[in-house]
Design an enzyme around this catalytic site. Structure first.
Site, PDB file in Angstrom:
ATOM      1  N   ASP A 180      44.346 115.809 -13.483  1.00  0.00           N
ATOM      2  CA  ASP A 180      44.845 117.044 -14.104  1.00  0.00           C
ATOM      3  C   ASP A 180      46.343 116.944 -14.355  1.00  0.00           C
ATOM      4  O   ASP A 180      46.833 117.215 -15.443  1.00  0.00           O
ATOM      5  CB  ASP A 180      44.550 118.240 -13.185  1.00  0.00           C
ATOM      6  CG  ASP A 180      43.111 118.257 -12.736  1.00  0.00           C
ATOM      7  OD1 ASP A 180      42.244 118.490 -13.579  1.00  0.00           O
ATOM      8  OD2 ASP A 180      42.853 118.013 -11.543  1.00  0.00           O
ATOM      9  N   ARG A 229      38.728 105.250 -13.562  1.00  0.00           N
ATOM     10  CA  ARG A 229      37.931 106.400 -13.148  1.00  0.00           C
ATOM     11  C   ARG A 229      38.418 107.658 -13.864  1.00  0.00           C
ATOM     12  O   ARG A 229      39.397 107.625 -14.628  1.00  0.00           O
ATOM     13  CB  ARG A 229      38.044 106.560 -11.636  1.00  0.00           C
ATOM     14  CG  ARG A 229      39.421 107.023 -11.202  1.00  0.00           C
ATOM     15  CD  ARG A 229      39.542 107.081  -9.689  1.00  0.00           C
ATOM     16  NE  ARG A 229      40.528 108.082  -9.304  1.00  0.00           N
ATOM     17  CZ  ARG A 229      41.028 108.210  -8.093  1.00  0.00           C
ATOM     18  NH1 ARG A 229      40.655 107.391  -7.128  1.00  0.00           N
ATOM     19  NH2 ARG A 229      41.900 109.160  -7.827  1.00  0.00           N
ATOM     20  N   GLY A 230      37.754 108.775 -13.600  1.00  0.00           N
ATOM     21  CA  GLY A 230      38.247 110.087 -14.036  1.00  0.00           C
ATOM     22  C   GLY A 230      38.420 110.190 -15.529  1.00  0.00           C
ATOM     23  O   GLY A 230      37.494 109.945 -16.304  1.00  0.00           O
ATOM     24  N   GLU A 231      39.627 110.534 -15.941  1.00  0.00           N
ATOM     25  CA  GLU A 231      39.871 110.782 -17.364  1.00  0.00           C
ATOM     26  C   GLU A 231      41.043 109.961 -17.901  1.00  0.00           C
ATOM     27  O   GLU A 231      40.905 109.207 -18.858  1.00  0.00           O
ATOM     28  CB  GLU A 231      40.126 112.281 -17.575  1.00  0.00           C
ATOM     29  CG  GLU A 231      40.466 112.614 -18.994  1.00  0.00           C
ATOM     30  CD  GLU A 231      40.223 114.059 -19.363  1.00  0.00           C
ATOM     31  OE1 GLU A 231      39.347 114.717 -18.768  1.00  0.00           O
ATOM     32  OE2 GLU A 231      40.900 114.537 -20.287  1.00  0.00           O
TER      33      GLU A 231
END
Ligand code: TRH
Length: 377
Positions: A17, A271-273
């Site tokens: 985020d 991983r993730g974004e």
């Protein structure tokens, strides 16, 4: 006059985020000459990404961005021209009132999570009328030209190509992290969530005739690495060899350096974004460890991306990569799928560069946001 932007970010967990919103904020300042305030409710995650930042400061300037702590007891501030709530975080009601009271209403945008799913195309840019009476627009990053695109700084791909052609610069960078690979060793980076089957993959690498130097930024996967090595307390700098595999734990580096790390490697696990997108700009084959969602919605996202990414590749190659990604994300044993994937290494490598160049033909997300704002005015 410069337009002003407020970006609101709640840190759910991990670094994605804050990683995405800080990247966007910096680019708005550096490439579009905007005034940007980034409101973050947990500055400790931010300080990891931006060494030198003060995790206690109510306000600070970082790369031209005014980074502000977003406290629970919010006191409304004069709203900016554009207000972005990242990833569905909720603006403080008092701030929404302030937006309503502003003589020139701000553009209110919800920046969504990245997804390759087709429905995104139909929802990108749509307004929805809020109970406050202000419209909020949904802005979707994505891989198709019907979406908002991906974050990509100007000249990024050219910088990567320059770095790839400069082995001395690569060696200098690796040396700053204490990395001194054996000649002929293939570099792989590993930034992933916990993975029960990790040991089987490490065994494959150790038994491979080609030596591998595995670079592991400190984080959630370390416990699985320790279990396989049979050691505890791995810290940045730790170096362990087993057969043809050398494992080195790295410190968490600043975002710009993480790019260089990806560019030095022949293969990246991400991983993730945000690291997922960076690995695509690195033009190397990758495994995506997707962020797990409670309702299993991540599987549809994974499959949707694979469908786009694998288009044009022979079926056998596509299936090999699909098995690796699915088995990785399910925490399964990796032996069979990894050994099959190795046969397609060359093809996947040239495909990764092709995919990167194709994606780079689209406008980047920041440019798309600025254009959306100008058209809205
Ligand atoms: O940390 P993540 O797992 O973040 C996730 C995802 O964003 C997910 O979608 C979201 O819902 C969840 O958080 C809450 O992975 P991601 O997105 O790759 O973010 C990592 C950031 O850390 C990215 O900006 C790259 C950066 N990074 C560094 O700056 N230095 C490093 O050494 C490493 C390993 C990463």
């Amino acid at each position: 006059m410069k337009a002003s932007w407020d970006i609101f970010c709640t840190v759910v967990d991990n670094f994605g985020d804050v990683g995405v919103t800080f990247r966007l904020a910096r680019q708005l300042v550096a490439e579009h000459d905007m005034n940007v305030r980034l409101w973050i409710d947990d500055l400790s995650a931010f300080a990891r990404l931006c060494p030198g930042a003060d995790a206690e400061a109510p306000q600070q300037w970082c790369d031209g961005v005014r980074v502000c702590f977003w406290p629970k007891d919010w006191q409304p501030v004069e709203p900016a021209d554009v207000v972005i709530e990242a990833f569905g975080c909720h603006l403080p009601p008092a701030q929404i009132d302030a937006m309503k009271a502003r003589s020139q209403r701000p553009l209110w945008l919800n920046l969504e999570y990245l997804s390759a799913e087709e429905w995104v195309t139909g929802c990108h840019g749509l307004p929805s009328l809020q109970s406050s009476g202000i419209q909020k627009f949904f802005f979707f990053p994505g891989f198709r030209d019907t979406t908002g695109g991906l974050l990509r700084e100007a000249g990024l791909i050219e910088r990567r190509h320059g770095f790839e052609q400069d082995p001395a610069a690569q060696r200098r960078f690796l040396a700053t992290l204490g990395i001194d690979p054996q000649p002929g060793a293939r570099l792989i980076s590993l930034f992933a969530y916990e993975h029960e089957g990790l040991g089987s993959w490490l065994t494959c690498l150790a038994q491979d005739q080609q030596p591998t130097h595995l670079l592991v930024p400190e984080g959630r996967i370390i416990g699985d690495v320790e279990r396989w090595l049979g050691v505890g307390g791995l810290e940045p700098g730790a170096l362990h060899a087993r057969d043809h595999l050398t494992i080195q734990v790295l410190p968490f580096v600043r975002q710009e350096d993480y790019d260089l790390l990806l560019w030095c490697c022949a293969f990246n696990v991400v991983r993730g974004e945000d690291s997922f997108v960076r690995a695509q700009w690195a033009g190397r084959p990758l495994i995506w460890h997707i962020y797990e969602q409670d309702d299993d919605a991540h599987w549809a996202k994974l499959d949707a991306f694979l469908e786009l990414y694998l288009a044009g590749l022979p079926d056998e190659t596509g299936q090999a990569l699909t098995h690796v990604w699915r088995d990785w994300n399910a925490g399964h044993d990796m032996t069979q799928c990894w050994n099959t994937l190795k046969k397609h290494w060359g093809e996947l490598t040239s495909h990764a560069e092709r995919w990167c160049l194709e994606q780079a033909l689209q406008d980047d997300l920041t440019t798309a946001l600025v254009r959306f704002y100008r058209n809205w005015l």
